[in-house]
Design a protein around this motif. Sequence first.
Motif, PDB file in Angstrom:
ATOM      1  N   MET A   3      42.290  65.326  47.025  1.00  0.00           N
ATOM      2  CA  MET A   3      43.150  65.774  48.245  1.00  0.00           C
ATOM      3  C   MET A   3      43.543  67.343  48.919  1.00  0.00           C
ATOM      4  O   MET A   3      42.196  67.379  48.436  1.00  0.00           O
ATOM      5  N   ALA A   4      44.246  67.353  49.735  1.00  0.00           N
ATOM      6  CA  ALA A   4      43.895  68.124  50.893  1.00  0.00           C
ATOM      7  C   ALA A   4      44.160  69.700  50.330  1.00  0.00           C
ATOM      8  O   ALA A   4      45.073  70.014  49.161  1.00  0.00           O
ATOM      9  N   GLN A   5      43.509  70.603  51.138  1.00  0.00           N
ATOM     10  CA  GLN A   5      43.450  71.447  49.788  1.00  0.00           C
ATOM     11  C   GLN A   5      43.876  72.630  51.189  1.00  0.00           C
ATOM     12  O   GLN A   5      43.776  72.434  52.228  1.00  0.00           O
ATOM     13  N   ILE A   6      44.499  73.898  50.658  1.00  0.00           N
ATOM     14  CA  ILE A   6      45.003  75.510  51.360  1.00  0.00           C
ATOM     15  C   ILE A   6      44.141  76.446  51.095  1.00  0.00           C
ATOM     16  O   ILE A   6      44.387  76.795  49.978  1.00  0.00           O
ATOM     17  N   ALA A   7      43.719  77.637  51.761  1.00  0.00           N
ATOM     18  CA  ALA A   7      43.697  78.583  51.841  1.00  0.00           C
ATOM     19  C   ALA A   7      44.785  79.055  51.836  1.00  0.00           C
ATOM     20  O   ALA A   7      45.386  79.363  52.806  1.00  0.00           O
ATOM     21  N   ILE A   8      45.106  79.953  50.886  1.00  0.00           N
ATOM     22  CA  ILE A   8      45.851  81.667  50.920  1.00  0.00           C
ATOM     23  C   ILE A   8      45.673  82.919  50.855  1.00  0.00           C
ATOM     24  O   ILE A   8      45.267  82.931  50.208  1.00  0.00           O
ATOM     25  N   LYS A   9      45.904  83.312  51.966  1.00  0.00           N
ATOM     26  CA  LYS A   9      45.768  85.059  51.943  1.00  0.00           C
ATOM     27  C   LYS A   9      47.007  85.907  51.934  1.00  0.00           C
ATOM     28  O   LYS A   9      47.552  85.503  53.004  1.00  0.00           O
ATOM     29  N   GLN A  10      47.048  86.467  51.168  1.00  0.00           N
ATOM     30  CA  GLN A  10      47.755  87.812  51.297  1.00  0.00           C
ATOM     31  C   GLN A  10      46.824  89.234  52.465  1.00  0.00           C
ATOM     32  O   GLN A  10      46.863  89.860  52.622  1.00  0.00           O
TER      33      GLN A  10
ATOM     34  N   ARG B 247      46.456  88.621  44.229  1.00  0.00           N
ATOM     35  CA  ARG B 247      46.876  89.985  43.098  1.00  0.00           C
ATOM     36  C   ARG B 247      46.374  91.193  44.326  1.00  0.00           C
ATOM     37  O   ARG B 247      47.117  92.417  43.607  1.00  0.00           O
ATOM     38  N   LYS B 248      45.981  90.834  45.242  1.00  0.00           N
ATOM     39  CA  LYS B 248      46.190  92.601  46.079  1.00  0.00           C
ATOM     40  C   LYS B 248      45.677  92.171  47.808  1.00  0.00           C
ATOM     41  O   LYS B 248      45.511  90.821  48.058  1.00  0.00           O
ATOM     42  N   MET B 249      46.374  92.742  48.686  1.00  0.00           N
ATOM     43  CA  MET B 249      45.549  92.776  49.536  1.00  0.00           C
ATOM     44  C   MET B 249      44.418  91.999  50.688  1.00  0.00           C
ATOM     45  O   MET B 249      43.395  92.274  49.903  1.00  0.00           O
ATOM     46  N   ASN B 250      44.105  90.799  51.410  1.00  0.00           N
ATOM     47  CA  ASN B 250      42.881  90.577  51.278  1.00  0.00           C
ATOM     48  C   ASN B 250      42.315  89.019  51.242  1.00  0.00           C
ATOM     49  O   ASN B 250      41.802  89.080  50.960  1.00  0.00           O
ATOM     50  N   HIS B 251      42.903  89.239  49.480  1.00  0.00           N
ATOM     51  CA  HIS B 251      42.524  88.530  49.088  1.00  0.00           C
ATOM     52  C   HIS B 251      42.961  86.858  49.077  1.00  0.00           C
ATOM     53  O   HIS B 251      44.261  86.313  49.220  1.00  0.00           O
ATOM     54  N   THR B 252      42.319  86.045  48.993  1.00  0.00           N
ATOM     55  CA  THR B 252      42.445  84.117  49.653  1.00  0.00           C
ATOM     56  C   THR B 252      42.119  83.600  48.375  1.00  0.00           C
ATOM     57  O   THR B 252      40.837  83.641  47.324  1.00  0.00           O
ATOM     58  N   VAL B 253      42.946  82.695  48.055  1.00  0.00           N
ATOM     59  CA  VAL B 253      42.726  81.548  46.922  1.00  0.00           C
ATOM     60  C   VAL B 253      42.832  80.626  47.422  1.00  0.00           C
ATOM     61  O   VAL B 253      43.218  79.940  48.861  1.00  0.00           O
ATOM     62  N   VAL B 254      42.153  79.142  46.758  1.00  0.00           N
ATOM     63  CA  VAL B 254      42.435  78.370  47.240  1.00  0.00           C
ATOM     64  C   VAL B 254      43.315  77.335  46.492  1.00  0.00           C
ATOM     65  O   VAL B 254      43.024  77.279  44.993  1.00  0.00           O
TER      66      VAL B 254
ATOM     67  N   VAL C 168      52.064  85.961  53.783  1.00  0.00           N
ATOM     68  CA  VAL C 168      51.008  85.239  53.288  1.00  0.00           C
ATOM     69  C   VAL C 168      50.539  84.642  54.292  1.00  0.00           C
ATOM     70  O   VAL C 168      51.107  83.979  55.536  1.00  0.00           O
ATOM     71  N   GLU C 169      49.668  84.474  54.766  1.00  0.00           N
ATOM     72  CA  GLU C 169      48.354  83.070  55.696  1.00  0.00           C
ATOM     73  C   GLU C 169      47.885  81.750  55.370  1.00  0.00           C
ATOM     74  O   GLU C 169      47.567  82.048  54.414  1.00  0.00           O
ATOM     75  N   VAL C 170      48.338  81.464  55.750  1.00  0.00           N
ATOM     76  CA  VAL C 170      48.367  79.955  55.319  1.00  0.00           C
ATOM     77  C   VAL C 170      47.120  79.216  56.098  1.00  0.00           C
ATOM     78  O   VAL C 170      47.149  79.110  57.271  1.00  0.00           O
ATOM     79  N   THR C 171      46.353  78.507  55.758  1.00  0.00           N
ATOM     80  CA  THR C 171      45.317  77.547  56.597  1.00  0.00           C
ATOM     81  C   THR C 171      45.144  76.708  56.190  1.00  0.00           C
ATOM     82  O   THR C 171      44.811  76.397  54.374  1.00  0.00           O
ATOM     83  N   THR C 172      44.702  74.969  55.968  1.00  0.00           N
ATOM     84  CA  THR C 172      44.289  73.918  55.581  1.00  0.00           C
ATOM     85  C   THR C 172      42.848  73.861  55.807  1.00  0.00           C
ATOM     86  O   THR C 172      42.319  74.550  56.902  1.00  0.00           O
TER      87      THR C 172
END
Length: 59
Positions: A1-8, A29-36, A54-58
């Motif tokens: 399945m596709a994944q997305i990166a989410i950055k606050q 949890r904090k600014m500029n933290h990225t999760v996949v 947030v900012e989202v990238t695929t």
Amino acid sequence: MAQIAIKQTKSRINCPAVQKRTLDALGLRKMNHTVVKEDTPSIRGMVNKVRHLVEVTTL
């Protein structure tokens, strides 16, 4: 399945409690933290609630 990166990109200060809990549920949890995360409808709905923070990238 596709994944997305989410950055606050913006602060959670002065945000409603619902949006803070959504960020916590996404793992941000904090600014500029990225999760996949997997690109599922539930994750997309949560991102839509806090799209101004947030900012989202695929991947």
